[in-house]
Design a protein around this motif. Structure first.
Motif, PDB file in Angstrom:
ATOM      1  N   VAL A 206       0.845  -1.201   0.000  1.00 53.14           N
ATOM      2  CA  VAL A 206       0.000   0.000   0.000  1.00 53.14           C
ATOM      3  C   VAL A 206       0.877   1.247   0.000  1.00 53.14           C
ATOM      4  CG1 VAL A 206      -1.655   1.336   1.373  1.00 53.14           C
ATOM      5  CG2 VAL A 206      -2.005  -1.108   1.030  1.00 53.14           C
ATOM      6  N   SER A 207       1.904   1.267   0.847  1.00 52.83           N
ATOM      7  CA  SER A 207       2.794   2.425   0.932  1.00 52.83           C
ATOM      8  C   SER A 207       3.496   2.693  -0.389  1.00 52.83           C
ATOM      9  CB  SER A 207       3.838   2.217   2.029  1.00 52.83           C
ATOM     10  OG  SER A 207       3.231   2.190   3.292  1.00 52.83           O
ATOM     11  N   GLU A 208       3.969   1.636  -1.030  1.00 59.17           N
ATOM     12  CA  GLU A 208       4.682   1.794  -2.293  1.00 59.17           C
ATOM     13  C   GLU A 208       3.791   2.402  -3.369  1.00 59.17           C
ATOM     14  OE1 GLU A 208       7.006  -0.923  -5.605  1.00 59.17           O
ATOM     15  OE2 GLU A 208       6.693  -1.727  -3.594  1.00 59.17           O
ATOM     16  N   GLU A 209       2.572   1.912  -3.483  1.00 59.36           N
ATOM     17  CA  GLU A 209       1.661   2.424  -4.514  1.00 59.36           C
ATOM     18  C   GLU A 209       1.272   3.878  -4.242  1.00 59.36           C
ATOM     19  OE1 GLU A 209       0.860   1.129  -7.406  1.00 59.36           O
ATOM     20  OE2 GLU A 209       1.879  -0.760  -7.004  1.00 59.36           O
ATOM     21  N   ILE A 210       0.917   4.193  -2.997  1.00 58.42           N
ATOM     22  CA  ILE A 210       0.498   5.562  -2.683  1.00 58.42           C
ATOM     23  C   ILE A 210       1.664   6.538  -2.826  1.00 58.42           C
ATOM     24  CG2 ILE A 210      -0.378   7.101  -0.869  1.00 58.42           C
ATOM     25  CD1 ILE A 210      -2.100   4.763   0.120  1.00 58.42           C
ATOM     26  N   SER A 211       2.879   6.088  -2.518  1.00 57.38           N
ATOM     27  CA  SER A 211       4.043   6.976  -2.598  1.00 57.38           C
ATOM     28  C   SER A 211       4.325   7.427  -4.026  1.00 57.38           C
ATOM     29  CB  SER A 211       5.286   6.308  -2.010  1.00 57.38           C
ATOM     30  OG  SER A 211       5.747   5.269  -2.837  1.00 57.38           O
TER      31      SER A 211
ATOM     32  N   GLU B  22      -4.680  -0.876  -6.787  1.00 57.60           N
ATOM     33  CA  GLU B  22      -3.544  -1.475  -7.492  1.00 57.60           C
ATOM     34  C   GLU B  22      -2.736  -2.379  -6.562  1.00 57.60           C
ATOM     35  OE1 GLU B  22      -0.998  -2.490 -10.551  1.00 57.60           O
ATOM     36  OE2 GLU B  22      -2.888  -1.395 -10.725  1.00 57.60           O
ATOM     37  N   ALA B  23      -2.663  -1.996  -5.283  1.00 58.72           N
ATOM     38  CA  ALA B  23      -1.944  -2.799  -4.289  1.00 58.72           C
ATOM     39  C   ALA B  23      -2.740  -4.036  -3.881  1.00 58.72           C
ATOM     40  CB  ALA B  23      -1.634  -1.953  -3.059  1.00 58.72           C
ATOM     41  N   GLY B  24      -4.046  -4.055  -4.213  1.00 54.01           N
ATOM     42  CA  GLY B  24      -4.872  -5.220  -3.908  1.00 54.01           C
ATOM     43  C   GLY B  24      -5.741  -5.074  -2.669  1.00 54.01           C
ATOM     44  N   TYR B  25      -5.998  -3.848  -2.254  1.00 52.27           N
ATOM     45  CA  TYR B  25      -6.781  -3.600  -1.036  1.00 52.27           C
ATOM     46  C   TYR B  25      -7.912  -2.638  -1.349  1.00 52.27           C
ATOM     47  CZ  TYR B  25      -2.658  -5.865   0.582  1.00 52.27           C
ATOM     48  OH  TYR B  25      -1.648  -6.782   0.722  1.00 52.27           O
TER      49      TYR B  25
ATOM     50  N   SER C  67       1.604  15.001   2.176  1.00 54.45           N
ATOM     51  CA  SER C  67       1.775  15.464   0.804  1.00 54.45           C
ATOM     52  C   SER C  67       1.829  16.985   0.762  1.00 54.45           C
ATOM     53  CB  SER C  67       0.629  14.956  -0.073  1.00 54.45           C
ATOM     54  OG  SER C  67      -0.617  15.304   0.495  1.00 54.45           O
ATOM     55  N   LYS C  68       2.221  17.508  -0.391  1.00 54.01           N
ATOM     56  CA  LYS C  68       2.318  18.957  -0.580  1.00 54.01           C
ATOM     57  C   LYS C  68       0.939  19.602  -0.596  1.00 54.01           C
ATOM     58  CE  LYS C  68       6.592  18.494  -3.118  1.00 54.01           C
ATOM     59  NZ  LYS C  68       7.251  18.620  -4.412  1.00 54.01           N
ATOM     60  N   ALA C  69      -0.047  18.866  -1.057  1.00 54.80           N
ATOM     61  CA  ALA C  69      -1.450  19.308  -1.089  1.00 54.80           C
ATOM     62  C   ALA C  69      -2.289  18.059  -0.878  1.00 54.80           C
ATOM     63  CB  ALA C  69      -1.783  19.941  -2.438  1.00 54.80           C
ATOM     64  N   PRO C  70      -3.536  18.204  -0.427  1.00 56.68           N
ATOM     65  CA  PRO C  70      -4.355  17.004  -0.234  1.00 56.68           C
ATOM     66  C   PRO C  70      -4.434  16.191  -1.535  1.00 56.68           C
ATOM     67  CG  PRO C  70      -5.453  18.926   0.682  1.00 56.68           C
ATOM     68  CD  PRO C  70      -4.263  19.427  -0.094  1.00 56.68           C
ATOM     69  N   PRO C  71      -4.104  14.903  -1.476  1.00 54.18           N
ATOM     70  CA  PRO C  71      -4.165  14.098  -2.703  1.00 54.18           C
ATOM     71  C   PRO C  71      -5.617  13.863  -3.121  1.00 54.18           C
ATOM     72  CG  PRO C  71      -3.597  12.722  -0.827  1.00 54.18           C
ATOM     73  CD  PRO C  71      -3.642  14.136  -0.334  1.00 54.18           C
ATOM     74  N   ALA C  72      -5.834  13.724  -4.406  1.00 54.55           N
ATOM     75  CA  ALA C  72      -7.171  13.424  -4.909  1.00 54.55           C
ATOM     76  C   ALA C  72      -7.567  12.033  -4.420  1.00 54.55           C
ATOM     77  CB  ALA C  72      -7.190  13.480  -6.428  1.00 54.55           C
ATOM     78  N   GLU C  73      -8.755  11.922  -3.847  1.00 51.41           N
ATOM     79  CA  GLU C  73      -9.183  10.634  -3.301  1.00 51.41           C
ATOM     80  C   GLU C  73      -9.227   9.553  -4.375  1.00 51.41           C
ATOM     81  OE1 GLU C  73     -12.764   8.554  -0.776  1.00 51.41           O
ATOM     82  OE2 GLU C  73     -12.377  10.675  -0.441  1.00 51.41           O
ATOM     83  N   ASP C  74      -9.583   9.913  -5.610  1.00 50.43           N
ATOM     84  CA  ASP C  74      -9.613   8.904  -6.667  1.00 50.43           C
ATOM     85  C   ASP C  74      -8.216   8.370  -6.980  1.00 50.43           C
ATOM     86  OD1 ASP C  74      -8.923  11.374  -7.852  1.00 50.43           O
ATOM     87  OD2 ASP C  74      -9.769  10.804  -9.790  1.00 50.43           O
ATOM     88  N   ALA C  75      -7.183   9.192  -6.827  1.00 44.65           N
ATOM     89  CA  ALA C  75      -5.806   8.738  -7.034  1.00 44.65           C
ATOM     90  C   ALA C  75      -5.387   7.785  -5.916  1.00 44.65           C
ATOM     91  CB  ALA C  75      -4.856   9.920  -7.107  1.00 44.65           C
ATOM     92  N   VAL C  76      -5.770   8.113  -4.677  1.00 43.55           N
ATOM     93  CA  VAL C  76      -5.456   7.247  -3.543  1.00 43.55           C
ATOM     94  C   VAL C  76      -6.213   5.929  -3.698  1.00 43.55           C
ATOM     95  CG1 VAL C  76      -5.541   6.982  -1.034  1.00 43.55           C
ATOM     96  CG2 VAL C  76      -4.970   9.211  -2.034  1.00 43.55           C
ATOM     97  N   ARG C  77      -7.482   6.009  -4.077  1.00 38.74           N
ATOM     98  CA  ARG C  77      -8.294   4.801  -4.275  1.00 38.74           C
ATOM     99  C   ARG C  77      -7.672   3.903  -5.350  1.00 38.74           C
ATOM    100  NH1 ARG C  77     -12.873   3.792  -2.276  1.00 38.74           N
ATOM    101  NH2 ARG C  77     -13.349   5.976  -1.821  1.00 38.74           N
ATOM    102  N   ALA C  78      -7.227   4.496  -6.454  1.00 37.80           N
ATOM    103  CA  ALA C  78      -6.617   3.717  -7.538  1.00 37.80           C
ATOM    104  C   ALA C  78      -5.321   3.056  -7.066  1.00 37.80           C
ATOM    105  CB  ALA C  78      -6.353   4.611  -8.744  1.00 37.80           C
ATOM    106  N   ALA C  79      -4.520   3.776  -6.272  1.00 33.11           N
ATOM    107  CA  ALA C  79      -3.262   3.227  -5.763  1.00 33.11           C
ATOM    108  C   ALA C  79      -3.518   2.062  -4.810  1.00 33.11           C
ATOM    109  CB  ALA C  79      -2.450   4.321  -5.069  1.00 33.11           C
ATOM    110  N   VAL C  80      -4.485   2.232  -3.909  1.00 35.48           N
ATOM    111  CA  VAL C  80      -4.819   1.170  -2.951  1.00 35.48           C
ATOM    112  C   VAL C  80      -5.380  -0.036  -3.698  1.00 35.48           C
ATOM    113  CG1 VAL C  80      -6.347   0.549  -1.029  1.00 35.48           C
ATOM    114  CG2 VAL C  80      -5.140   2.747  -1.009  1.00 35.48           C
TER     115      VAL C  80
END
Length: 105
Positions: free
Chosen positions: A54-59, A95-98, A80-93
């Protein structure tokens, strides 16, 4: 983005019967000032390998400077420098399988 990722080393099976395979939370850090911290609830993490995935994908999300995932609580703290877009975080999580349940209450 320059970030240092600590990937837990696994020996044998990823997840033991106790749901633990590594010490502590996976952590990705970079020293940046003027940051925003957002905490998310993620479903399905059970061990250090999960935290690392999860950390690797979100990073990899642009602007993210630090990620700390804790399987025991299901919480993922993102700096982060600015609040990340929730859809980007959702896609990363995803992708990690969670599953991203959303911002922690």
């Amino acid at each position: 983005m320059t970030a240092e990722t600590e990937t837990p080393q696994s020996t044998g099976s990823c997840c033991s019967p106790t749901g633990s395979c590594h010490d502590g939370a996976a952590d990705v850090r970079s020293g940046q000032a003027d940051t925003v911290t957002t905490v998310y609830q993620v479903k399905g993490m059970t061990c250090g390998h999960c935290e690392g995935a999860v950390s690797e994908e979100i990073s990899e999300i642009p602007g993210v400077t630090s990620v700390t995932a804790v399987a025991a609580t299901g919480l993922v703290t993102v700096v982060s420098k600015a609040p990340p877009a929730e859809d980007a975080v959702r896609a990363a999580v995803d992708e990690a399988g969670y599953e991203l349940l959303g911002p922690a209450a």
